[in-house]
Each structure stands twice: as C-alpha cells, then as structure tokens.
Write an enzyme that holds these catalytic residues in place. Structure first.
Site, PDB file in Angstrom:
ATOM      1  N   SER A  62       0.806  -1.229   0.000  1.00 60.23           N
ATOM      2  CA  SER A  62       0.000   0.000   0.000  1.00 60.23           C
ATOM      3  C   SER A  62       0.832   1.269   0.000  1.00 60.23           C
ATOM      4  O   SER A  62       0.357   2.317  -0.426  1.00 60.23           O
ATOM      5  CB  SER A  62      -0.917   0.015   1.230  1.00 60.23           C
ATOM      6  OG  SER A  62      -0.141  -0.029   2.416  1.00 60.23           O
ATOM      7  N   ARG A  63       2.064   1.205   0.500  1.00 59.26           N
ATOM      8  CA  ARG A  63       2.858   2.443   0.629  1.00 59.26           C
ATOM      9  C   ARG A  63       4.343   2.104   0.532  1.00 59.26           C
ATOM     10  O   ARG A  63       4.712   0.918   0.461  1.00 59.26           O
ATOM     11  CB  ARG A  63       2.543   3.167   1.944  1.00 59.26           C
ATOM     12  CG  ARG A  63       2.683   2.305   3.185  1.00 59.26           C
ATOM     13  CD  ARG A  63       2.034   2.984   4.398  1.00 59.26           C
ATOM     14  NE  ARG A  63       1.956   2.093   5.538  1.00 59.26           N
ATOM     15  CZ  ARG A  63       2.812   2.101   6.568  1.00 59.26           C
ATOM     16  NH1 ARG A  63       3.812   2.946   6.572  1.00 59.26           N
ATOM     17  NH2 ARG A  63       2.649   1.262   7.567  1.00 59.26           N
ATOM     18  N   GLY A  64       5.181   3.128   0.532  1.00 60.86           N
ATOM     19  CA  GLY A  64       6.631   2.938   0.554  1.00 60.86           C
ATOM     20  C   GLY A  64       7.141   2.129  -0.637  1.00 60.86           C
ATOM     21  O   GLY A  64       6.670   2.282  -1.770  1.00 60.86           O
ATOM     22  N   ILE A  65       8.092   1.253  -0.356  1.00 57.90           N
ATOM     23  CA  ILE A  65       8.743   0.473  -1.418  1.00 57.90           C
ATOM     24  C   ILE A  65       7.728  -0.446  -2.116  1.00 57.90           C
ATOM     25  O   ILE A  65       7.751  -0.597  -3.340  1.00 57.90           O
ATOM     26  CB  ILE A  65       9.912  -0.348  -0.820  1.00 57.90           C
ATOM     27  CG1 ILE A  65      11.002   0.608  -0.301  1.00 57.90           C
ATOM     28  CG2 ILE A  65      10.489  -1.314  -1.850  1.00 57.90           C
ATOM     29  CD1 ILE A  65      12.064  -0.051   0.557  1.00 57.90           C
ATOM     30  N   ASP A 114      -3.421  -9.558   7.745  1.00 59.13           N
ATOM     31  CA  ASP A 114      -2.198  -9.615   8.543  1.00 59.13           C
ATOM     32  C   ASP A 114      -1.494 -10.920   8.211  1.00 59.13           C
ATOM     33  O   ASP A 114      -1.932 -12.002   8.622  1.00 59.13           O
ATOM     34  CB  ASP A 114      -2.572  -9.555  10.030  1.00 59.13           C
ATOM     35  CG  ASP A 114      -1.350  -9.560  10.933  1.00 59.13           C
ATOM     36  OD1 ASP A 114      -0.251  -9.930  10.460  1.00 59.13           O
ATOM     37  OD2 ASP A 114      -1.490  -9.196  12.118  1.00 59.13           O
ATOM     38  N   ASN A 150       7.336  -8.148   0.844  1.00 55.17           N
ATOM     39  CA  ASN A 150       7.807  -6.803   1.175  1.00 55.17           C
ATOM     40  C   ASN A 150       7.362  -6.326   2.558  1.00 55.17           C
ATOM     41  O   ASN A 150       8.027  -5.508   3.177  1.00 55.17           O
ATOM     42  CB  ASN A 150       7.283  -5.855   0.078  1.00 55.17           C
ATOM     43  CG  ASN A 150       7.403  -4.402   0.464  1.00 55.17           C
ATOM     44  OD1 ASN A 150       8.462  -3.799   0.325  1.00 55.17           O
ATOM     45  ND2 ASN A 150       6.315  -3.809   0.962  1.00 55.17           N
ATOM     46  N   TYR A 209      17.625  -1.980  16.063  1.00 56.62           N
ATOM     47  CA  TYR A 209      17.027  -2.567  14.862  1.00 56.62           C
ATOM     48  C   TYR A 209      17.031  -4.095  14.953  1.00 56.62           C
ATOM     49  O   TYR A 209      17.705  -4.779  14.169  1.00 56.62           O
ATOM     50  CB  TYR A 209      17.813  -2.071  13.633  1.00 56.62           C
ATOM     51  CG  TYR A 209      17.184  -2.369  12.302  1.00 56.62           C
ATOM     52  CD1 TYR A 209      16.137  -1.607  11.803  1.00 56.62           C
ATOM     53  CD2 TYR A 209      17.654  -3.422  11.505  1.00 56.62           C
ATOM     54  CE1 TYR A 209      15.574  -1.877  10.562  1.00 56.62           C
ATOM     55  CE2 TYR A 209      17.090  -3.700  10.263  1.00 56.62           C
ATOM     56  CZ  TYR A 209      16.054  -2.925   9.800  1.00 56.62           C
ATOM     57  OH  TYR A 209      15.504  -3.196   8.568  1.00 56.62           O
ATOM     58  N   LYS A 242      15.713 -10.347   9.121  1.00 56.19           N
ATOM     59  CA  LYS A 242      16.144 -10.212   7.728  1.00 56.19           C
ATOM     60  C   LYS A 242      17.242 -11.243   7.428  1.00 56.19           C
ATOM     61  O   LYS A 242      17.273 -11.829   6.348  1.00 56.19           O
ATOM     62  CB  LYS A 242      16.665  -8.793   7.455  1.00 56.19           C
ATOM     63  CG  LYS A 242      15.628  -7.694   7.634  1.00 56.19           C
ATOM     64  CD  LYS A 242      14.499  -7.807   6.631  1.00 56.19           C
ATOM     65  CE  LYS A 242      13.607  -6.578   6.611  1.00 56.19           C
ATOM     66  NZ  LYS A 242      12.400  -6.781   5.794  1.00 56.19           N
TER      67      LYS A 242
HETATM   68  N1  LIG Z   1      12.729   2.031   4.341  1.00 56.74           N
HETATM   69  C1  LIG Z   1      13.949   1.571   4.351  1.00 56.74           C
HETATM   70  O1  LIG Z   1      14.926   2.303   4.595  1.00 56.74           O
HETATM   71  C2  LIG Z   1      14.206   0.113   4.039  1.00 56.74           C
HETATM   72  C3  LIG Z   1      15.520  -0.284   3.807  1.00 56.74           C
HETATM   73  C4  LIG Z   1      15.771  -1.616   3.500  1.00 56.74           C
HETATM   74  C5  LIG Z   1      14.747  -2.532   3.454  1.00 56.74           C
HETATM   75  N2  LIG Z   1      13.485  -2.130   3.701  1.00 56.74           N
HETATM   76  C6  LIG Z   1      12.442  -3.150   3.667  1.00 56.74           C
HETATM   77  O2  LIG Z   1      11.568  -2.887   2.582  1.00 56.74           O
HETATM   78  C7  LIG Z   1      10.242  -3.291   2.927  1.00 56.74           C
HETATM   79  C8  LIG Z   1       9.288  -2.124   2.776  1.00 56.74           C
HETATM   80  O3  LIG Z   1       9.725  -1.099   3.639  1.00 56.74           O
HETATM   81  P1  LIG Z   1       8.987   0.322   3.708  1.00 56.74           P
HETATM   82  O4  LIG Z   1       9.909   1.209   4.449  1.00 56.74           O
HETATM   83  O5  LIG Z   1       8.487   0.688   2.374  1.00 56.74           O
HETATM   84  O6  LIG Z   1       7.744  -0.058   4.668  1.00 56.74           O
HETATM   85  P2  LIG Z   1       6.552   0.860   5.206  1.00 56.74           P
HETATM   86  O7  LIG Z   1       6.491   2.158   4.467  1.00 56.74           O
HETATM   87  O8  LIG Z   1       6.657   0.860   6.689  1.00 56.74           O
HETATM   88  O9  LIG Z   1       5.244  -0.004   4.763  1.00 56.74           O
HETATM   89  C9  LIG Z   1       5.067  -1.262   5.334  1.00 56.74           C
HETATM   90  C10 LIG Z   1       3.963  -1.984   4.597  1.00 56.74           C
HETATM   91  O10 LIG Z   1       3.882  -3.318   5.149  1.00 56.74           O
HETATM   92  C11 LIG Z   1       2.542  -3.533   5.578  1.00 56.74           C
HETATM   93  N3  LIG Z   1       2.524  -4.469   6.703  1.00 56.74           N
HETATM   94  C12 LIG Z   1       3.123  -4.338   7.909  1.00 56.74           C
HETATM   95  N4  LIG Z   1       2.854  -5.414   8.681  1.00 56.74           N
HETATM   96  C13 LIG Z   1       2.071  -6.234   7.933  1.00 56.74           C
HETATM   97  C14 LIG Z   1       1.437  -7.470   8.166  1.00 56.74           C
HETATM   98  N5  LIG Z   1       1.594  -8.114   9.349  1.00 56.74           N
HETATM   99  N6  LIG Z   1       0.675  -8.021   7.180  1.00 56.74           N
HETATM  100  C15 LIG Z   1       0.506  -7.385   5.993  1.00 56.74           C
HETATM  101  N7  LIG Z   1       1.099  -6.195   5.705  1.00 56.74           N
HETATM  102  C16 LIG Z   1       1.854  -5.631   6.671  1.00 56.74           C
HETATM  103  C17 LIG Z   1       1.988  -2.163   5.925  1.00 56.74           C
HETATM  104  O11 LIG Z   1       0.559  -2.206   5.948  1.00 56.74           O
HETATM  105  P3  LIG Z   1      -0.235  -1.208   6.979  1.00 56.74           P
HETATM  106  O12 LIG Z   1       0.056   0.188   6.510  1.00 56.74           O
HETATM  107  O13 LIG Z   1      -1.673  -1.609   6.825  1.00 56.74           O
HETATM  108  O14 LIG Z   1       0.318  -1.483   8.353  1.00 56.74           O
HETATM  109  C18 LIG Z   1       2.589  -1.352   4.765  1.00 56.74           C
HETATM  110  O15 LIG Z   1       1.817  -1.567   3.608  1.00 56.74           O
HETATM  111  C19 LIG Z   1      10.318  -3.845   4.344  1.00 56.74           C
HETATM  112  O16 LIG Z   1      10.498  -5.232   4.303  1.00 56.74           O
HETATM  113  C20 LIG Z   1      11.546  -3.164   4.903  1.00 56.74           C
HETATM  114  O17 LIG Z   1      12.137  -3.877   5.965  1.00 56.74           O
HETATM  115  C21 LIG Z   1      13.173  -0.827   3.994  1.00 56.74           C
END
Ligand SMILES: NC(=O)c1ccc[n+]([C@@H]2O[C@H](COP(=O)([O-])OP(=O)(O)OC[C@H]3O[C@@H](n4cnc5c(N)ncnc54)[C@H](OP(=O)(O)O)[C@@H]3O)[C@@H](O)[C@H]2O)c1
Length: 264
Positions: free
Chosen positions: A22-25, A75, A102, A163, A169
């Site tokens: 839904s958001r972010g990556i 979830d 993701n 973290y 991870k």
């Molecule tokens: N941001 C960074 O700097 C970074 C760096 C390296 C890797 N990553 C990895 O890349 C991925 C995406 O990161 P992001 O920063 O884009 O994340 P984010 O913006 O925090 O978004 C997280 C997404 O995961 C969903 N989610 C969380 N818990 C869930 C569950 N139990 N079941 C189903 N959906 C769930 C959330 O849904 P809701 O909104 O409904 O909760 C949201 O859609 C993650 O695996 C993260 O660890 C991120």
C-alpha cells in the site's frame, strides 16, 4: 501512473501479489509492475485508515494504466489471514506468477527493552508471515513457474542496536537460499534485494530512535523507485539465472568500513 505503454512480454498479463504494497517500497514495486503490464494483488495489514485508502487509490491508478488490481487487507503474520489473502487472489485471477515479500513491521528499540509482544510481532510478521505466504504461493507458482523476491535490509549483516528486525532479515536471507534450492525444480526462482536507506514511513520512525541517520548525506539514500527497479529486474528474465541470491542495493554504502565525516 502513466497509461501502460511500456508493457513487457515477460510480464504482460501475469499476476503479482505484493505484501505490504500500500505504501513505501511496496507501492513503488506495484507501480513498476503495473507499467510492465502485471495485474496486481496489493496487500496491507489493516483494512481501515490511511493504508487502506492508499491501497485503493493505487488500484485505481493501476486500472488507469490498463491492468487489473485488487487491494486485500490481511495480517500475513496470522496463518488463516494469509490463507484468505491467497484464496482471494486465486478467486480473482486464477493464477499467480510473482510474489513480492515486502511487508515488515517491527519495534525499533534495543534488545534489552523488547517486550514479549514486541518479540512476537517481530517473528510473526517478519518471519512466520513470509513463510505462510511462501507456503500458500507454492501451488499456484508451480503451475507455470514464477519468481519470488524478498525485501531485506543492511541490518541483516550490520548491527544497529535499535534494529532487532535485522535478525529476522538475516533469517529470511537464509530462507531465500533454501527456497531457491527446494523449489527451483518447480520453475520457481527466489531471490532477495537488500536495500540501503529509503525515506519511507518506517525510516521516519527509525530516525526518531537514531537521530544520527538524519545527518547522513543525501547521496546515501535510495528512492523507493530505485529499489523497485531492482525487484522488477529480479522478477524478470534474469530470474532464470540468478537463484537464491541477495542483491545488495545500497549505492555502495556498505562497501566501506569508514566514510569521511560529512561537512557541518
Ligand atoms: N525504508 C527503508 O529504509 C528500508 C531499507 C531496507 C529494506 N526495507 C524493507 O523494505 C520493505 C518495505 O519497507 P517500507 O519502508 O516501504 O515499509 P513501510 O512504508 O513501513 O510499509 C510497510 C507496509 O507493510 C505492511 N505491513 C506491515 N505489517 C504487515 C502485516 N503483518 N501483514 C501485511 N502487511 C503488513 C503495511 O501495511 P499497513 O500500513 O496496513 O500497516 C505497509 O503496507 C520492508 O520489508 C523493509 O524492511 C526498507
């Protein structure tokens, strides 16, 4: 999202399920795949609130780009909910070609302060949830072959005291290698993208507990679209030859032990 004029033969008419799309990556991956002609199942955790609205808006964007997309709140850390997510995908599309693992949700606090509920959230969402999804994806992916990409982070190999998600991870990067070996014969490729820092909602939370991150030069950050580009690559024809690998995608930040102190 522009109307689809970049549809790619490898992707066109296929179906991807993106957890946490839904958001972010995850949302950037959804947009990249829609442009390539992929139909989408966009999962997120909660049916209510901002994420639900974002997922619905993303579906409308995808439809305008010429692909079909549905949003499914579930979830993934709950086995039954993960099962229903894949049943809905099957009912809607009757096939699955790509799985993007993701979703992530974790407490950002030192290990000694983790409550039992923090630990359960850590393991349920970031390990069990991915395993439940992979189990459910196996049958549909096996029908015609497919590709899986897991989103990892540098915390899998470098310590950051706030973290603990990094340990999940690391476990998942190992699972990726096992899955690639276990399911390669079924035509399923499995790889991971280990991304550097991306300014998404989760980064906003991380920088509150680690203000030093705010001082990093802009060149150290990646955009969600840049990470999505690597996910797209690993889901594409490259998935035939790249198997069980974790591709570090961090603009080279982790190549050095020390960086010059940024000015100011
Ligand atoms: N941001 C960074 O700097 C970074 C760096 C390296 C890797 N990553 C990895 O890349 C991925 C995406 O990161 P992001 O920063 O884009 O994340 P984010 O913006 O925090 O978004 C997280 C997404 O995961 C969903 N989610 C969380 N818990 C869930 C569950 N139990 N079941 C189903 N959906 C769930 C959330 O849904 P809701 O909104 O409904 O909760 C949201 O859609 C993650 O695996 C993260 O660890 C991120």
């Amino acid at each position: 999202m522009n109307p689809s004029n970049e549809a790619e033969p490898h992707f066109q008419g296929k179906v991807a399920l993106i957890t946490g799309g839904s958001r972010g990556i995850g949302a950037a991956v959804a947009r990249r795949l829609a442009r390539a002609g992929v139909n989408l199942v966009i999962n997120h955790r909660s049916g209510r609130g901002r994420s639900g609205e974002l997922a619905e808006a993303l579906c409308r964007e995808a439809e305008e780009a010429g692909v079909h997309a549905i949003s499914v709140p579930a979830d993934i850390g709950k086995k039954d909910a993960a099962g229903e997510l894949f049943s809905k995908a099957e009912d809607e599309f009757g096939r699955l070609d790509f799985l993007v693992l993701n979703a992530a949700r974790a407490p950002f606090k030192p290990w000694e302060k983790l409550l039992e509920r923090d630990l359960r959230q850590l393991v349920e969402t970031n390990y069990l949830g991915n395993v439940f999804c992979m189990q459910k994806a196996l049958d549909p992916l096996s029908r015609q072959g497919g590709a899986v990409v897991f989103l990892s982070s540098l915390g899998s190999r470098f310590a950051n005291p706030d973290y603990p998600l990094g340990s999940m991870k690391a476990a998942m990067e190992t699972a990726v290698k096992y899955w690639a070996e276990s399911y390669g014969d079924r035509g399923i490729s499995v790889n991971a993208v280990c991304a550097g820092l991306v300014k998404t909602d989760s980064f906003k939370t991380l920088r509150m507990v680690d203000p030093e991150l705010e001082k990093l030069p802009e060149r150290f950050f990646l955009s969600p679209e840049e990470v999505a580009g690597v996910v797209h690559y690993l889901l594409g024809p490259a998935s035939d030859v790249i198997r069980g690998q974790t591709i570090i995608t961090d603009r080279g930040v982790s190549n050095r032990l020390r960086w010059p102190t940024p000015p100011g």
